[in-house]
Scaffold this motif. Structure first.
Motif, PDB file in Angstrom:
ATOM      1  N   ALA A 146      -0.570   4.638  -1.855  1.00 48.48           N
ATOM      2  CA  ALA A 146      -1.094   4.143  -1.511  1.00 48.48           C
ATOM      3  C   ALA A 146      -2.150   5.590  -0.509  1.00 48.48           C
ATOM      4  O   ALA A 146      -1.831   5.574   0.296  1.00 48.48           O
ATOM      5  CB  ALA A 146      -2.123   3.359  -2.013  1.00 48.48           C
ATOM      6  N   MET A 198      -8.592   0.825   0.803  1.00 42.77           N
ATOM      7  CA  MET A 198      -7.060   1.686  -0.335  1.00 42.77           C
ATOM      8  C   MET A 198      -9.129   2.788  -0.524  1.00 42.77           C
ATOM      9  O   MET A 198     -10.050   2.454  -0.869  1.00 42.77           O
ATOM     10  CB  MET A 198      -7.222   1.802  -1.220  1.00 42.77           C
ATOM     11  N   PHE A 249       0.754  -1.025  -0.138  1.00 42.74           N
ATOM     12  CA  PHE A 249      -0.176   0.252   0.206  1.00 42.74           C
ATOM     13  C   PHE A 249       0.807   1.559   0.069  1.00 42.74           C
ATOM     14  O   PHE A 249       0.521   2.226   0.293  1.00 42.74           O
ATOM     15  CB  PHE A 249      -1.390  -0.016   1.234  1.00 42.74           C
ATOM     16  N   GLN A 255      -9.892   4.053 -10.407  1.00 47.53           N
ATOM     17  CA  GLN A 255      -9.107   4.142  -9.534  1.00 47.53           C
ATOM     18  C   GLN A 255      -8.697   2.552  -9.962  1.00 47.53           C
ATOM     19  O   GLN A 255      -7.206   2.684  -9.599  1.00 47.53           O
ATOM     20  CB  GLN A 255     -10.180   2.893  -8.242  1.00 47.53           C
ATOM     21  N   ARG A 276      -4.731   4.221 -11.966  1.00 45.62           N
ATOM     22  CA  ARG A 276      -4.014   4.584 -10.791  1.00 45.62           C
ATOM     23  C   ARG A 276      -3.675   3.463 -10.322  1.00 45.62           C
ATOM     24  O   ARG A 276      -2.301   3.743 -10.122  1.00 45.62           O
ATOM     25  CB  ARG A 276      -4.926   5.133  -9.822  1.00 45.62           C
ATOM     26  N   TYR A 277      -3.771   2.582  -9.883  1.00 46.40           N
ATOM     27  CA  TYR A 277      -4.024   1.121  -8.868  1.00 46.40           C
ATOM     28  C   TYR A 277      -3.689  -0.215 -10.102  1.00 46.40           C
ATOM     29  O   TYR A 277      -5.336  -0.724 -10.213  1.00 46.40           O
ATOM     30  CB  TYR A 277      -4.304   1.010  -7.725  1.00 46.40           C
TER      31      TYR A 277
END
Length: 141
Positions: free
Chosen positions: A26, A47, A23, A111, A114-115
Motif C-alpha cells: 500500500a 495510507m 500495509f 480508495q 483499491r483497499y
C-alpha cells in the motif's frame, strides 16, 4: 505516539517508504503536523491515494478504522492548513484542503475499491459521520 505507530515509522524509514504487514504494497506517507492544542510536533503514518495525473497531489482519509469520531490529526491538519510529508525518501511541505461533495465521494470510492478495508470503515460510520478526505499538495518551503 503509540508503539505501533513508532514501529511503522521505523520500518517506513528503513525501507525507503515501504511497510509490510497489513500495509504491504500500500502507498504510505508519514505526515508531520503540530497538535492544535498541545503545540507539539507529531508524526502520523497514513495510507494515501495518489492523484491520477499530478504527482504533487495525494489524498489521505480520516477513517480512524471506522470509529465514530474523526482522528485528532484531521483537526490538526485542517486547522493549520499546512503540514509536511515524507513520501518514500522525499520530504516536503504541503498545503491541506478538505475535499467535499462529489469529488470527495469519487476519491473515497476509489480508495475503497483499491483497499476494501476503507469500504468497511464507511459502513461502520454510516449515519454517524462521513469520513473526511484531505488533499495534500506539495508546495514551496
Amino acid at each position: 505516539m503509540s508503539d505501533w505507530n513508532a514501529k511503522v515509522i521505523e520500518e517506513f524509514r528503513a525501507n525507503e517508504g515501504r511497510v509490510g504487514g497489513p500495509f504491504a504494497g500500500a502507498p504510505m506517507v508519514l505526515v508531520h503536523h503540530r497538535g492544535r492544542k498541545s503545540g507539539r510536533e507529531l508524526l502520523t503514518p497514513m495510507m494515501y491515494l495518489p492523484h491520477d495525473t499530478d504527482d504533487d497531489v495525494i489524498y489521505v482519509f480520516a477513517s480512524k478504522a471506522g470509529a465514530p469520531e474523526n482522528p485528532d490529526w484531521y483537526y490538526n491538519l485542517t486547522t493549520a492548513g499546512r503540514a509536511g510529508v515524507e513520501r518514500g525518501t522525499d520530504t516536503y511541505p504541503v498545503i491541506v484542503r478538505e475535499v467535499t461533495g462529489v469529488e470527495r465521494d469519487q476519491r473515497y470510492d476509489e480508495q475503497a475499491r483499491r483497499y476494501p478495508g476503507f469500504a468497511e470503515y464507511a459502513q461502520k460510520t454510516a449515519g454517524i459521520r462521513t469520513i473526511p478526505v484531505l488533499e495534500l499538495t506539495r508546495t514551496a518551503a
